[in-house]
Scaffold this motif. Sequence first.
Motif, PDB file in Angstrom:
ATOM      1  N   PHE A   1     -14.890   5.576   7.075  1.00 53.25           N
ATOM      2  CA  PHE A   1     -14.977   4.220   6.528  1.00 53.25           C
ATOM      3  C   PHE A   1     -13.814   3.960   5.581  1.00 53.25           C
ATOM      4  O   PHE A   1     -13.162   2.915   5.658  1.00 53.25           O
ATOM      5  N   ASN A   2     -13.550   4.897   4.695  1.00 52.38           N
ATOM      6  CA  ASN A   2     -12.460   4.692   3.736  1.00 52.38           C
ATOM      7  C   ASN A   2     -11.117   4.541   4.435  1.00 52.38           C
ATOM      8  O   ASN A   2     -10.306   3.704   4.059  1.00 52.38           O
ATOM      9  N   PHE A   3     -10.873   5.333   5.460  1.00 55.54           N
ATOM     10  CA  PHE A   3      -9.608   5.237   6.180  1.00 55.54           C
ATOM     11  C   PHE A   3      -9.480   3.920   6.945  1.00 55.54           C
ATOM     12  O   PHE A   3      -8.424   3.314   6.985  1.00 55.54           O
ATOM     13  N   LEU A   4     -10.557   3.487   7.572  1.00 57.35           N
ATOM     14  CA  LEU A   4     -10.458   2.374   8.513  1.00 57.35           C
ATOM     15  C   LEU A   4     -10.836   1.018   7.941  1.00 57.35           C
ATOM     16  O   LEU A   4     -10.333  -0.005   8.404  1.00 57.35           O
ATOM     17  N   ASN A   5     -11.713   0.976   6.960  1.00 59.89           N
ATOM     18  CA  ASN A   5     -12.249  -0.309   6.513  1.00 59.89           C
ATOM     19  C   ASN A   5     -11.992  -0.665   5.062  1.00 59.89           C
ATOM     20  O   ASN A   5     -12.097  -1.819   4.702  1.00 59.89           O
ATOM     21  N   ASP A   6     -11.730   0.303   4.238  1.00 60.60           N
ATOM     22  CA  ASP A   6     -11.565   0.038   2.811  1.00 60.60           C
ATOM     23  C   ASP A   6     -10.273  -0.724   2.577  1.00 60.60           C
ATOM     24  O   ASP A   6      -9.189  -0.281   2.941  1.00 60.60           O
ATOM     25  N   ARG A   7     -10.370  -1.885   1.969  1.00 62.16           N
ATOM     26  CA  ARG A   7      -9.194  -2.718   1.731  1.00 62.16           C
ATOM     27  C   ARG A   7      -8.227  -2.097   0.736  1.00 62.16           C
ATOM     28  O   ARG A   7      -7.086  -2.497   0.643  1.00 62.16           O
ATOM     29  N   GLY A   8      -8.687  -1.109  -0.011  1.00 61.98           N
ATOM     30  CA  GLY A   8      -7.809  -0.450  -0.966  1.00 61.98           C
ATOM     31  C   GLY A   8      -6.845   0.530  -0.313  1.00 61.98           C
ATOM     32  O   GLY A   8      -5.881   0.962  -0.925  1.00 61.98           O
ATOM     33  N   VAL A   9      -7.099   0.882   0.955  1.00 63.55           N
ATOM     34  CA  VAL A   9      -6.209   1.791   1.672  1.00 63.55           C
ATOM     35  C   VAL A   9      -5.245   0.932   2.478  1.00 63.55           C
ATOM     36  O   VAL A   9      -5.648   0.066   3.226  1.00 63.55           O
TER      37      VAL A   9
ATOM     38  N   SER B   1      -0.442   5.151   5.473  1.00 63.05           N
ATOM     39  CA  SER B   1       0.750   5.828   4.972  1.00 63.05           C
ATOM     40  C   SER B   1       0.346   7.193   4.419  1.00 63.05           C
ATOM     41  O   SER B   1      -0.811   7.409   4.049  1.00 63.05           O
ATOM     42  N   PRO B   2       1.292   8.129   4.339  1.00 66.54           N
ATOM     43  CA  PRO B   2       0.943   9.460   3.790  1.00 66.54           C
ATOM     44  C   PRO B   2       0.315   9.385   2.399  1.00 66.54           C
ATOM     45  O   PRO B   2      -0.595  10.148   2.095  1.00 66.54           O
ATOM     46  N   ASP B   3       0.773   8.459   1.568  1.00 61.35           N
ATOM     47  CA  ASP B   3       0.181   8.328   0.233  1.00 61.35           C
ATOM     48  C   ASP B   3      -1.279   7.901   0.312  1.00 61.35           C
ATOM     49  O   ASP B   3      -2.121   8.390  -0.440  1.00 61.35           O
ATOM     50  N   ALA B   4      -1.585   6.964   1.200  1.00 57.58           N
ATOM     51  CA  ALA B   4      -2.959   6.479   1.334  1.00 57.58           C
ATOM     52  C   ALA B   4      -3.871   7.595   1.820  1.00 57.58           C
ATOM     53  O   ALA B   4      -4.985   7.765   1.339  1.00 57.58           O
ATOM     54  N   ILE B   5      -3.409   8.370   2.787  1.00 59.69           N
ATOM     55  CA  ILE B   5      -4.218   9.465   3.315  1.00 59.69           C
ATOM     56  C   ILE B   5      -4.524  10.472   2.212  1.00 59.69           C
ATOM     57  O   ILE B   5      -5.658  10.910   2.045  1.00 59.69           O
ATOM     58  N   GLU B   6      -3.524  10.801   1.436  1.00 57.70           N
ATOM     59  CA  GLU B   6      -3.739  11.767   0.356  1.00 57.70           C
ATOM     60  C   GLU B   6      -4.742  11.238  -0.663  1.00 57.70           C
ATOM     61  O   GLU B   6      -5.626  11.968  -1.109  1.00 57.70           O
ATOM     62  N   ARG B   7      -4.638   9.956  -1.026  1.00 56.90           N
ATOM     63  CA  ARG B   7      -5.582   9.384  -1.998  1.00 56.90           C
ATOM     64  C   ARG B   7      -7.011   9.463  -1.492  1.00 56.90           C
ATOM     65  O   ARG B   7      -7.933   9.782  -2.244  1.00 56.90           O
ATOM     66  N   VAL B   8      -7.221   9.165  -0.218  1.00 57.09           N
ATOM     67  CA  VAL B   8      -8.573   9.215   0.327  1.00 57.09           C
ATOM     68  C   VAL B   8      -9.073  10.652   0.391  1.00 57.09           C
ATOM     69  O   VAL B   8     -10.203  10.950   0.003  1.00 57.09           O
TER      70      VAL B   8
END
Length: 102
Positions: A45-53, A58-65
Amino acid sequence: ADFARDVLASLASSWSPIVARRRDLPYSPEHVRWQRLRRGRYLEFNFLNDRGVKFGLSPDAIERVLVSAPPLVAWEYGLDDPDPETPEGRLVAVLRQPRDWV
């Protein structure tokens, strides 16, 4: 600061009885598997639907999640639905047809 202390105090006083009541409940390897699969769905859900990602993962977004993830998660391809009479099956039924609580 008072607000934060009040929230923490009320959280502790409401959470402690739940933990005390449930801490000695038995659980099986199947329960652990189910918990890890639900955690995996949370990350999906966080990867696909969260508007904050950022879109595009991007590599930064993946690391944050992933940094915010529980330590143990699982994914299984083609996962069968649980028996509808189990707690897991009842949860899936609710998740597929959410209630409008308002």
